[in-house]
Motif scaffolding. Structure first.
Motif, PDB file in Angstrom:
ATOM      1  N   SER A 198       0.818  -1.210   0.000  1.00 29.72           N
ATOM      2  CA  SER A 198       0.000   0.000   0.000  1.00 29.72           C
ATOM      3  C   SER A 198       0.855   1.266   0.000  1.00 29.72           C
ATOM      4  O   SER A 198       0.451   2.304  -0.524  1.00 29.72           O
ATOM      5  N   SER A 199       2.054   1.187   0.590  1.00 27.30           N
ATOM      6  CA  SER A 199       2.911   2.377   0.656  1.00 27.30           C
ATOM      7  C   SER A 199       3.470   2.753  -0.710  1.00 27.30           C
ATOM      8  O   SER A 199       3.908   3.884  -0.918  1.00 27.30           O
ATOM      9  N   GLU A 200       3.490   1.788  -1.674  1.00 26.57           N
ATOM     10  CA  GLU A 200       3.993   2.089  -3.019  1.00 26.57           C
ATOM     11  C   GLU A 200       2.908   2.675  -3.925  1.00 26.57           C
ATOM     12  O   GLU A 200       3.195   3.115  -5.029  1.00 26.57           O
TER      13      GLU A 200
END
Length: 279
Positions: free
Chosen positions: A195-197
């Motif tokens: 999700s952070s990408e």
């Protein structure tokens, strides 16, 4: 002192000339007596005639002598980094021995610090004095080199990247950048994308695409108000307004509870508890 012929590369050919004179008059005179030119290396007393060809009265000119040395004839003797002296070891001029006469000296790559790795090749230098650069022969490629103002032409292609790419400018990757099927499950390592990408807009697009997917996997909905069997419509009955007051149909509304999106027929029974409205 004999004349210096120059600095050469091993395996090359060296040509030079010298003149012999009659001792009594000083006029040019033929080198005779089965003359031999021997080559001495550095300060060694060992002489060599490997690759040496002597031509007396060269071109029928009296007293003009031509010497050709093929240094490829003995790679051990004619090695780079040494100095060589050409000496008459056998020969006479008008009956007088001239053995011991030094007629020429040369070196094999021991006079300069910069040489081509291939004999005979030259260095490409621009009018401004810049030397041509061969990327394949750049030393210490593992160090960081700032290539500011360097642009890769659109016609060029990077075949592979072994390390990581720091950043890509806006517009650097477009839909035409990737060939069909270039990115698949095998191209992305497990856990590489979390999700952070992903930007919030990307997460929203994924969620919207999931809601629009048809339950039979035949594609996506034609519009958000279509009555197709999609994930979105399957969830609407759980949260939106559902009206069965007509007694013949159960109507499922949109998120504003104002427009019927899809309906299904119902069968009533006088003995059942009548539920007329939900929501």
């Amino acid at each position: 002192m004999s004349k210096y012929l120059g600095d050469y590369a091993a395996t090359g050919i060296i040509d030079f000339k010298f003149t012999t004179f009659r001792p009594t008059t000083g006029a040019t005179f033929t080198l005779a007596g089965s003359p031999v030119i021997s080559v001495y290396k550095d300060n060694s007393t060992t002489q060599s005639v490997a690759g040496v060809t002597l031509t007396a009265d060269f071109d029928s000119v009296t007293g003009l002598n031509h010497v050709r040395i093929d240094t490829s004839a003995d790679g051990t003797f004619y090695a780079n980094g040494s100095s060589f002296e050409c000496v008459i070891t056998t020969g006479t001029v008008d009956g007088v021995s001239v053995a011991g006469s030094c007629v020429g000296r040369f070196t094999l790559r021991n006079q300069a610090s910069l040489y081509s790795t291939v004999s005979g090749r030259t260095l490409d230098v621009s009018t401004g004095g810049e030397a041509g650069l061969d990327w394949g022969n750049v030393g210490s490629q593992t160090t960081t080199v700032g290539l500011t103002a360097t642009t890769i032409a659109t016609s060029q292609q990077i075949t592979s990247v072994s390390g990581s790419i720091g950043s890509i400018g806006a517009g650097g990757i477009t839909s035409s950048t990737f060939a069909s099927g270039a990115i698949d499950s095998t191209a992305i390592a497990t856990g590489a994308i979390t999700s952070s990408e992903l930007a919030s807009s990307a997460l929203a697009a994924i969620a919207d695409a999931t809601l629009a997917r048809k339950l039979d996997s035949s594609g996506n909905e034609t519009s958000t108000t279509a009555s197709e069997r999609t994930v979105r419509n399957a969830l609407r009955i759980l949260r939106n307004k559902v009206d069965a007051s007509s007694g013949t149909a159960l109507n499922v509304y949109d998120e504003a509870d104002t427009t019927i999106i899809w309906s299904m027929a119902i069968v009533t029974s006088s003995g059942a508890y009548p539920i007329t409205k939900v929501g």
